[in-house]
Design an enzyme around this catalytic site. Structure first.
Site, PDB file in Angstrom:
ATOM      1  N   TYR A 100      -4.439  -3.348   3.376  1.00 59.86           N
ATOM      2  CA  TYR A 100      -5.864  -3.637   3.191  1.00 59.86           C
ATOM      3  C   TYR A 100      -6.411  -4.452   4.358  1.00 59.86           C
ATOM      4  O   TYR A 100      -7.587  -4.390   4.659  1.00 59.86           O
ATOM      5  CB  TYR A 100      -6.095  -4.441   1.907  1.00 59.86           C
ATOM      6  CG  TYR A 100      -6.240  -3.625   0.651  1.00 59.86           C
ATOM      7  CD1 TYR A 100      -5.224  -2.787   0.226  1.00 59.86           C
ATOM      8  CD2 TYR A 100      -7.387  -3.725  -0.128  1.00 59.86           C
ATOM      9  CE1 TYR A 100      -5.351  -2.056  -0.934  1.00 59.86           C
ATOM     10  CE2 TYR A 100      -7.517  -2.998  -1.295  1.00 59.86           C
ATOM     11  CZ  TYR A 100      -6.504  -2.168  -1.696  1.00 59.86           C
ATOM     12  OH  TYR A 100      -6.639  -1.453  -2.851  1.00 59.86           O
ATOM     13  N   LYS A 151       8.877   0.053  -1.729  1.00 54.89           N
ATOM     14  CA  LYS A 151       9.334   1.363  -1.238  1.00 54.89           C
ATOM     15  C   LYS A 151      10.352   1.084  -0.147  1.00 54.89           C
ATOM     16  O   LYS A 151      10.205   1.485   1.018  1.00 54.89           O
ATOM     17  CB  LYS A 151       8.113   2.159  -0.734  1.00 54.89           C
ATOM     18  CG  LYS A 151       8.393   3.615  -0.445  1.00 54.89           C
ATOM     19  CD  LYS A 151       8.621   4.468  -1.695  1.00 54.89           C
ATOM     20  CE  LYS A 151       9.023   5.877  -1.298  1.00 54.89           C
ATOM     21  NZ  LYS A 151       9.508   6.666  -2.459  1.00 54.89           N
ATOM     22  N   ASP A 192       7.576   4.593  -6.764  1.00 55.75           N
ATOM     23  CA  ASP A 192       7.409   5.890  -7.433  1.00 55.75           C
ATOM     24  C   ASP A 192       8.094   5.868  -8.798  1.00 55.75           C
ATOM     25  O   ASP A 192       7.543   6.324  -9.807  1.00 55.75           O
ATOM     26  CB  ASP A 192       7.902   7.047  -6.547  1.00 55.75           C
ATOM     27  CG  ASP A 192       9.267   6.804  -5.911  1.00 55.75           C
ATOM     28  OD1 ASP A 192       9.793   5.675  -6.006  1.00 55.75           O
ATOM     29  OD2 ASP A 192       9.822   7.755  -5.322  1.00 55.75           O
ATOM     30  N   ASP A 251      -2.654  -2.425  -6.549  1.00 59.13           N
ATOM     31  CA  ASP A 251      -3.939  -1.801  -6.886  1.00 59.13           C
ATOM     32  C   ASP A 251      -3.702  -0.584  -7.760  1.00 59.13           C
ATOM     33  O   ASP A 251      -4.321  -0.410  -8.812  1.00 59.13           O
ATOM     34  CB  ASP A 251      -4.660  -1.402  -5.587  1.00 59.13           C
ATOM     35  CG  ASP A 251      -5.958  -0.670  -5.863  1.00 59.13           C
ATOM     36  OD1 ASP A 251      -6.736  -1.151  -6.709  1.00 59.13           O
ATOM     37  OD2 ASP A 251      -6.199   0.386  -5.241  1.00 59.13           O
ATOM     38  N   ASP A 309      -4.087  -0.162 -12.263  1.00 59.78           N
ATOM     39  CA  ASP A 309      -4.942   0.798 -12.976  1.00 59.78           C
ATOM     40  C   ASP A 309      -4.118   1.584 -13.995  1.00 59.78           C
ATOM     41  O   ASP A 309      -4.539   1.807 -15.126  1.00 59.78           O
ATOM     42  CB  ASP A 309      -5.594   1.790 -12.001  1.00 59.78           C
ATOM     43  CG  ASP A 309      -6.979   1.341 -11.546  1.00 59.78           C
ATOM     44  OD1 ASP A 309      -7.207   0.114 -11.476  1.00 59.78           O
ATOM     45  OD2 ASP A 309      -7.830   2.206 -11.259  1.00 59.78           O
TER      46      ASP A 309
HETATM   47  C1  IPM Z   1      -9.564  -3.500  -7.366  1.00 60.44           C
HETATM   48  C2  IPM Z   1     -10.463  -2.512  -6.669  1.00 60.44           C
HETATM   49  C3  IPM Z   1     -10.657  -2.969  -5.232  1.00 60.44           C
HETATM   50  C4  IPM Z   1      -9.303  -2.997  -4.576  1.00 60.44           C
HETATM   51  C5  IPM Z   1     -11.640  -2.091  -4.437  1.00 60.44           C
HETATM   52  C6  IPM Z   1     -13.003  -2.074  -5.079  1.00 60.44           C
HETATM   53  C7  IPM Z   1     -11.729  -2.518  -3.002  1.00 60.44           C
HETATM   54  O1  IPM Z   1      -9.953  -1.223  -6.767  1.00 60.44           O
HETATM   55  O2  IPM Z   1      -9.931  -4.687  -7.455  1.00 60.44           O
HETATM   56  O3  IPM Z   1      -8.513  -3.085  -7.831  1.00 60.44           O
HETATM   57  O4  IPM Z   1      -8.797  -1.953  -4.140  1.00 60.44           O
HETATM   58  O5  IPM Z   1      -8.722  -4.089  -4.504  1.00 60.44           O
HETATM   59 MG    MG Z   2      -8.248  -1.082  -8.042  1.00 58.98          MG
END
Ligand code: IPM
Ligand code: MG
Length: 356
Positions: free
Chosen positions: A142, A191, A223, A247, A251
Site C-alpha cells: 500500500y 506467502k 491461500d 485487507d 472482508d
Molecule cells: C479497508 C478498505 C481500504 C483498504 C480502502 C478503501 C483503501 O478496503 O479499510 O479495508 O484497502 O485499506
Molecule cells: Mg478492505
C-alpha cells in the site's frame, strides 16, 4: 472524563451511520458523566469537493489534536474518475499513515442472533467463529512505490512491497499481546513460499515467539488461510498479517459472520489515540434512503471507548444494547431475517439508544 473526538462523516450513506453513533456516544456521556466534544474533520470525497484534496494538512492536524477519530466510510462513484493520488481512498491511507496507526484490529465474531445469516453450513458455524485479524496498516505494498511506465512498446506497472524488521516487530508484538488477552493462539499468515517479505515476517515473529511462551504460535500460507477461514474458522484466535493480505482476509472473515454491516475496527499506533471505523464501504447504492446499518459504526464507537478511553463499562453497555435490539428481532435490510422487524438506520439508532 473529557474527550474530544474528531468526526469524519464520510461519503454517500456514511453520514447517516456516523450521526447514529454520535447519538449513542452522547447518551453514554450523559449516563456515565463524561463530556464528549466533537471536532468535524473532512477526508475523502467530501474533502475533494471542498478543498480539491482528499486530506488537507489542516484536516489531518484536527485528527492529530483530538483524543481519537471516528470515521464512517469514504469513496463513491462520483470520485471514481479522479487520478490515483486524489482519490478518496488516498485520504484514508494518508490519515492512517499521518496518525502512525500501524495496528488494525478487525474482529470476526458471530452474533448468535445472526448465525443463520452466515453463508457457512450450520455445523461449521456451530463450532464457533470468534477471531481477530490484526492487520499491519501503514506498510507493505500500500505504501511502497507505485508506477506505470512505457517499456519495450507497452505499458508496464510496478507496485513495491517493502517491510523492515521494526515494522514487523511492532505489529508482531500487537499480535502476541492480543493473543495473550484471548485464547492464546497466534497465526502468522503470509506467502513465505514465494515472497521475501513473508520470509522476513517469519524470521521476526519466530524471534518474538519465545517472549510469549504461553502463546501457541503457528504460520500459514495466505491461500491456505483463505480456505481454512471457510472450512473451519473455529481454529483461529488471532491472525497477524501484512497490509494487503489483511485487507482481503478481513472482508472474508466478516462475510462468514453474516454481515459486513456489523463489523467495527480499531486502528492504533504507539499511543492511545486511535481511528475507529466500520470495515464496510460507503454504500452509495442506498445513500440517503435511511437503509444503511449503523451497527458497525456504533460498535466502532464502543471500541474507541474501550481501547482509547479506557471505558470498558461504557463499551460493554453499547455492545449489550446492540445485542438487545438483535434479541428483540430488529433488523436493517442487510441482516433481515424471516419473522424479524425491518427498520431503517435512524430507527435502529433509536432502538439502541432506548436500551442504553
Ligand atoms: C479497508 C478498505 C481500504 C483498504 C480502502 C478503501 C483503501 O478496503 O479499510 O479495508 O484497502 O485499506
Ligand atoms: Mg478492505
Amino acid at each position: 472524563m473529557e474527550k474530544n473526538i474528531a468526526l469524519i462523516y464520510g461519503d454517500c450513506a456514511s453520514p447517516e451511520i456516523v450521526t447514529q453513533a454520535v447519538r449513542v456516544l452522547d447518551a453514554v456521556a450523559a449516563k456515565y458523566g463524561h463530556t464528549f466534544t466533537y471536532t468535524r474533520a473532512y477526508m475523502g470525497g467530501e474533502a475533494i469537493d471542498q478543498f480539491g484534496d482528499p486530506l488537507p494538512q489542516a484536516e489531518l492536524d484536527k485528527c492529530l489534536a483530538a483524543d481519537s477519530v471516528l470515521l464512517g466510510a469514504v469513496g463513491g462513484p462520483k470520485w471514481e474518475g479522479v487520478p490515483g493520488d486524489k482519490r478518496p481512498e488516498k485520504g484514508l491511507l494518508r490519515l492512517r499513515a499521518g496518525m502512525g496507526l500501524y495496528a488494525n484490529s478487525r474482529p470476526a465474531k458471530i452474533w448468535p442472533q445472526l448465525a443463520d445469516a452466515s453463508p457457512l453450513k450450520k455445523e461449521i458455524v456451530d463450532r464457533g467463529i470468534d477471531f481477530i485479524v490484526v492487520r499491519e496498516l501503514i506498510g507493505g505494498v500500500y505504501f511502497g512505490e507505485h508506477k506505470t511506465f512505457h517499456q519495450d512498446g507497452e505499458l508496464k506497472a510496478v507496485d513495491v512491497m517493502p517491510y523492515s524488521e521494526h515494522e514487523i516487530e511492532r505489529i508482531g508484538r500487537i499480535g502476541f499481546e492480543t493473543a495473550m488477552k484471548r485464547r492464546k493462539k497466534l497465526t502468522c499468515v503470509d506467502k513465505a513460499n514465494v515472497l521475501d517479505t513473508s520470509r522476513l515476517w517469519r524470521r521476526v515473529l519466530e524471534k518474538l515467539a519465545p517472549e510469549y511462551p504461553e502463546v501457541q504460535f503457528s504460520e500459514m500460507f495466505v491461500d491456505n488461510a483463505a480456505m481454512q477461514i471457510c472450512k473451519d474458522p473455529s481454529q483461529f484466535d488471532v491472525i497477524v498479517t501484512e497490509n494487503m493480505f489483511g485487507d482481503i482476509l478481513s472482508d472474508e472473515a466478516s462475510e462468514i459472520t453474516g454481515s459486513i454491516g456489523m463489523v467495527p475496527s480499531s486502528s492504533l499506533g504507539a499511543g492511545p489515540r486511535g481511528l475507529y471505523e466500520p470495515i464496510h464501504g460507503s454504500a452509495p447504492d442506498i445513500a440517503g434512503q435511511d437503509k444503511v446499518n449503523p451497527i458497525a459504526c456504533i460498535l466502532s464507537a464502543a471500541m474507541m471507548l474501550r481501547y482509547s478511553f479506557d471505558m470498558p463499562a461504557e463499551a460493554d453497555a453499547i455492545e449489550a444494547a446492540v445485542s438487545g435490539v438483535l434479541d428483540a428481532g430488529l433488523r436493517t435490510a442487510d441482516i433481515m431475517q424471516e419473522s424479524c422487524t425491518l427498520v431503517g438506520c435512524a430507527a435502529m439508532g433509536d432502538a439502541i439508544l432506548a436500551r442504553l
